[in-house]
Design an enzyme around this catalytic site. Structure first.
Site, PDB file in Angstrom:
ATOM      1  CD1 TRP A 183      -2.309  -2.181   1.623  1.00  0.00           C
ATOM      2  CD2 TRP A 183      -3.032  -1.045  -0.163  1.00  0.00           C
ATOM      3  NE1 TRP A 183      -3.349  -2.881   1.064  1.00  0.00           N
ATOM      4  CE2 TRP A 183      -3.813  -2.220  -0.019  1.00  0.00           C
ATOM      5  CE3 TRP A 183      -3.295  -0.186  -1.226  1.00  0.00           C
ATOM      6  CZ2 TRP A 183      -4.853  -2.539  -0.903  1.00  0.00           C
ATOM      7  CZ3 TRP A 183      -4.325  -0.501  -2.104  1.00  0.00           C
ATOM      8  CH2 TRP A 183      -5.088  -1.668  -1.937  1.00  0.00           C
TER       9      TRP A 183
ATOM     10  CG  ASP B 160      -3.323   4.047   3.885  1.00  0.00           C
ATOM     11  OD1 ASP B 160      -4.410   3.882   4.486  1.00  0.00           O
ATOM     12  OD2 ASP B 160      -3.003   3.422   2.856  1.00  0.00           O
TER      13      ASP B 160
ATOM     14  CE  LYS C  77      -8.828  -2.815   3.558  1.00  0.00           C
ATOM     15  NZ  LYS C  77      -8.230  -1.868   2.627  1.00  0.00           N
TER      16      LYS C  77
HETATM   17  C1  LIG Z   1      -7.511  -1.398   1.553  1.00  0.00           C
HETATM   18  C2  LIG Z   1      -6.397  -0.445   1.666  1.00  0.00           C
HETATM   19  C3  LIG Z   1      -6.219   0.611   0.756  1.00  0.00           C
HETATM   20  C4  LIG Z   1      -7.098   0.792  -0.467  1.00  0.00           C
HETATM   21  O1  LIG Z   1      -8.324   1.193  -0.122  1.00  0.00           O
HETATM   22  P1  LIG Z   1      -9.441   1.503  -1.245  1.00  0.00           P
HETATM   23  O2  LIG Z   1     -10.555   1.986  -0.412  1.00  0.00           O
HETATM   24  O3  LIG Z   1      -9.703   0.212  -1.951  1.00  0.00           O
HETATM   25  O4  LIG Z   1      -8.907   2.534  -2.152  1.00  0.00           O
HETATM   26  C5  LIG Z   1      -5.187   1.486   0.973  1.00  0.00           C
HETATM   27  N1  LIG Z   1      -4.352   1.349   2.014  1.00  0.00           N
HETATM   28  C6  LIG Z   1      -4.481   0.330   2.900  1.00  0.00           C
HETATM   29  C7  LIG Z   1      -3.518   0.231   4.032  1.00  0.00           C
HETATM   30  C8  LIG Z   1      -5.505  -0.592   2.751  1.00  0.00           C
HETATM   31  O5  LIG Z   1      -5.629  -1.592   3.624  1.00  0.00           O
END
Ligand SMILES: *Cc1c(COP(=O)(O)O)cnc(C)c1O
Length: 360
Positions: A102, A172, A196
């Site tokens: 990511w 993030d 999540k």
């Molecule tokens: C799932 C995830 C993303 C991507 O998220 P989207 O909503 O599909 O764009 C980005 N960073 C992390 C750490 C993730 O777990």
């Protein structure tokens, strides 16, 4: 009804009471004769949900007044672009820690916008570990430092965060947001796709320290500017109303269950149970060193790929979904988000023990 244990990495399991409440309210929301998803986003009913979700987030996080809560579409992925577009002015650079899949994606988008200095890259170690946060050499003039608090695919999680001084930290937190207590004031910008720990896909939670709004360039298209979302309280255009409604229900549930402290305790308990099962017996193994093991996404291996396939198939047949590792890394992964009951971790461990006895 036959609810299984859902170990999917995202979208992922949600609290059953939340789903049941949404079901109950789906067709006729609060005697209005229509569903919430059929109502105006300017209606009193929706406004209560929208602002209610924002204030619950504030309360649960103990968010200082100087932070804005925003709900934006486009997933965490849009934030890979929006963060640099808004916070990385020409002539400046940002620092990046590249700790897995990511953060690699976030970095690639940031590089399309401006200058990126990689202050840590875990590539040589296949992203199986994290550095000591105090050992990072950071640029004191950077526009910001970008972190990924939990690498959902690789299974590494920062247990404590680097100190960046006056440099804003952009993080993030998609896959561990609201799973532990959080020193929010250490961050300038936090973003998390909801699917999540926080709700369904479609809404992204963004927390932004207000002074950073000054650096958002007016030249950006409206939707891409944090200022637009801040000034309009995330009602500049039609927000993802159903997703935000479910986010509010999840937040109410989280608050009633004891908030972040309780969530943190449960995350520790679930992950400890599974890591102990991996460590005991020599059949399973975890490639991640203990100091940075994720409490949300537990990655593990079996002695060979054939056994892994069989493990996943038999687990699925036994009512445990989503244990296949991401296609880019293989192996197995159990995602243990907030809504996974401790009983789910225990059921998994029981299955692991039986499987090892049969095939070990
Ligand atoms: C799932 C995830 C993303 C991507 O998220 P989207 O909503 O599909 O764009 C980005 N960073 C992390 C750490 C993730 O777990």
């Amino acid at each position: 009804m036959n609810r299984i244990y859902n170990f999917n990495a995202g979208p992922s399991t949600l609290p059953l009471p939340v789903l049941e409440q949404a079901q109950k309210e789906m067709v006729d929301y609060r005697c209005k004769g229509m569903s919430l998803v059929e109502m105006s986003h300017r209606s009193a009913e929706y406004e209560e949900i929208h602002y209610g979700a924002m204030s619950l987030l504030r309360e649960i996080l103990g968010l200082p007044e100087s932070y804005k809560v925003l709900f934006i579409g486009g997933g965490a992925t849009l934030q890979f672009a929006m963060a640099p577009m808004n916070l990385l002015p020409a002539g400046k650079s940002c620092d990046f820690t590249v700790t897995g899949a990511w953060s690699k994606k976030a970095r690639e988008d940031a590089e399309k916008v401006g200058r990126v200095d990689v202050v840590y890259d875990g590539r040589e170690g296949d992203y199986l570990s994290l550095p000591d946060p105090s050992a990072l050499i950071l640029n004191p003039d950077a526009a910001y430092l970008h972190l990924t608090s939990n690498e959902t695919i690789g299974g590494v999680q920062w247990q404590s965060f680097p100190e960046a001084g006056d440099v804003p930290v952009v993080c993030d937190m998609s896959s561990d947001f609201l799973s532990r207590r959080l020193p929010v004031e250490k961050f300038g910008l936090i973003y998390a796709g909801a699917q999540k720990n926080v709700g369904p896909a479609g809404a992204t939670v963004v927390l932004l320290r207000e002074d950073l709004l000054e650096s958002c360039p007016s030249s950006l298209p409206a939707y891409l500017n944090y200022r637009t979302h801040s000034e309009g309280d995330s009602l500049y255009n039609t927000p993802p109303v159903f997703a935000i409604y479910l986010v509010k229900l999840v937040l109410e549930h989280l608050k009633a269950e004891g908030g972040l402290e309780a969530a943190e305790g449960l995350a520790e308990e679930r992950s400890r149970i599974v890591y102990e099962a991996i460590e005991g017996g020599g059949f399973y193994s975890c490639p991640i060193p203990p100091h940075c093991r994720s409490k949300m996404n537990v990655v593990f291996r079996l002695p060979d790929g054939e056994l892994e396939k069989r493990f996943i198939a038999e687990a699925t047949a036994g009512g445990m979904e989503g244990l296949k590792g991401h296609r880019s890394v293989g192996g197995c992964r159990a995602s243990l988000y907030n809504a996974m009951p401790v009983a789910g971790a225990k059921a998994l461990v029981e299955f692991m023990t039986q499987f090892a006895a049969r095939y070990g």
